[in-house]
Design an enzyme around this catalytic site. Sequence first.
Site, PDB file in Angstrom:
ATOM      1  N   ASP A   1       0.825  -1.207   0.000  1.00 40.33           N
ATOM      2  CA  ASP A   1       0.000   0.000   0.000  1.00 40.33           C
ATOM      3  C   ASP A   1       0.860   1.258   0.000  1.00 40.33           C
ATOM      4  O   ASP A   1       1.410   1.644   1.034  1.00 40.33           O
ATOM      5  CB  ASP A   1      -0.901  -0.027   1.239  1.00 40.33           C
ATOM      6  CG  ASP A   1      -1.767   1.207   1.339  1.00 40.33           C
ATOM      7  OD1 ASP A   1      -2.315   1.482   2.427  1.00 40.33           O
ATOM      8  OD2 ASP A   1      -1.902   1.920   0.323  1.00 40.33           O
TER       9      ASP A   1
ATOM     10  N   SER B   1      -0.855  15.875 -11.751  1.00 41.03           N
ATOM     11  CA  SER B   1      -1.122  15.463 -13.123  1.00 41.03           C
ATOM     12  C   SER B   1      -1.357  16.721 -13.961  1.00 41.03           C
ATOM     13  O   SER B   1      -1.812  17.744 -13.452  1.00 41.03           O
ATOM     14  CB  SER B   1      -2.368  14.556 -13.151  1.00 41.03           C
ATOM     15  OG  SER B   1      -2.853  14.377 -14.478  1.00 41.03           O
TER      16      SER B   1
HETATM   17  O1  46J Z   1      -6.491   5.527   4.119  1.00 39.55           O
HETATM   18  C1  46J Z   1      -6.127   5.846   3.010  1.00 39.55           C
HETATM   19  C2  46J Z   1      -5.945   4.776   1.951  1.00 39.55           C
HETATM   20  C3  46J Z   1      -6.985   3.692   2.126  1.00 39.55           C
HETATM   21  C4  46J Z   1      -6.732   2.553   1.152  1.00 39.55           C
HETATM   22  C5  46J Z   1      -5.317   2.090   1.256  1.00 39.55           C
HETATM   23  N1  46J Z   1      -4.381   3.161   1.061  1.00 39.55           N
HETATM   24  C6  46J Z   1      -4.539   4.225   2.038  1.00 39.55           C
HETATM   25  N2  46J Z   1      -5.846   7.095   2.695  1.00 39.55           N
HETATM   26  C7  46J Z   1      -5.363   7.488   1.377  1.00 39.55           C
HETATM   27  C8  46J Z   1      -6.223   8.578   0.807  1.00 39.55           C
HETATM   28  C9  46J Z   1      -6.431   9.702   1.758  1.00 39.55           C
HETATM   29  C10 46J Z   1      -6.951   9.220   3.076  1.00 39.55           C
HETATM   30  C11 46J Z   1      -6.062   8.150   3.668  1.00 39.55           C
END
Ligand code: 46J
Length: 330
Positions: free
Chosen positions: A35, A199
């Site tokens: 992630d 972007s």
């Molecule tokens: O929690 C997340 C994501 C959830 C799915 C997995 N990646 C992290 N964030 C990213 C976008 C802004 C808020 C926080």
Amino acid sequence: TSGSVATSPIDSSDDAYSIPVSIGTPAQVLNLDLDTGSSDLWVFSSLTTASEVNGQNIYTPSKSSTSKLVSGATWKVKYGDESTSSGVVYTDKVTVGGITASSQAVEVAKTVSASFTSNSDIDGLIGMGFDSLNSAKPSAVPTFFDNIIGNLDSPVFTADLKHNKAGSYDFGVIDSSKYTGSLTYVAVDTDPGYWKFTSSGYGIGSAAFKSTSVVGIADTGTTLLYLDTAIVKAYYATVSGASNSATYGGWVFKCSATLPNFVFGVGSAKITIPGSYINYSPVTTGSSTCFGGLQDSTDIGINIFGDVALKAAFVVFDGSDTPRLGWASK
Ligand SMILES: O=C([C@@H]1CCCNC1)N1CCCCC1
């Protein structure tokens, strides 16, 4: 060193992509969601509340001769979708794609929320964002990328995600056989800790490309593409019968609809997302109403180039002293 690990979609909707990660001695292999939008490496474990484990592989620190408890350390992570997990911290040997961090902080879950319990395909996450996002207390712990970067031939990892088939994450090398044309690099703003970039614009179907700055994050852990309301509205205006459904919480359309391609710009380069990638999945199994792979980012507060966008590209996550993202078509 350099290495490579295959990554597979966990289901036919490409909801998430998992990689096998070896933890401990002897190796305990868990399937983790790499992630780039978070920075905790956490796992289902022998310490996880039993009622919250449902088919996942678990890490049992007591069975590893190389595990060590990090005294006094705890962690608690909350994701944008309100899912949570929390627990304590061990260090242990962690190997991904043949590359080993000999003393990696492994955040061992004592509790996980329902959406993690119900996903038996994911045994935890391996965060590849910047340390500022790490939730460990009283002090942050380094990510796997932090721990291996100094040993890598090049301070990078790359993502080659695919629709309905295995792709790969590479570490320490940029494999030019995995993309076409050239890489276009764009600056990353590491505040507050995402791979955040700008972007250069977008195009819908055969319409003229719109040059405009769209700030967003490259997030392998998010399934869909979330962009500004105006862009999303303009896209679905070209899909007859599409509507922004309160019932389903986003843009839906007939599953038989023809969806236009969506182009996003990176510098002078353009990445084309096939319209078919924007037919994400039926709203419920067997429904003829489908939920869009492009959705509105208003409620999130940030634009997210999730898997729907990333699987149309080859992406270099460059962790050098000046972090940057490289994008290429493939
Ligand atoms: O929690 C997340 C994501 C959830 C799915 C997995 N990646 C992290 N964030 C990213 C976008 C802004 C808020 C926080």
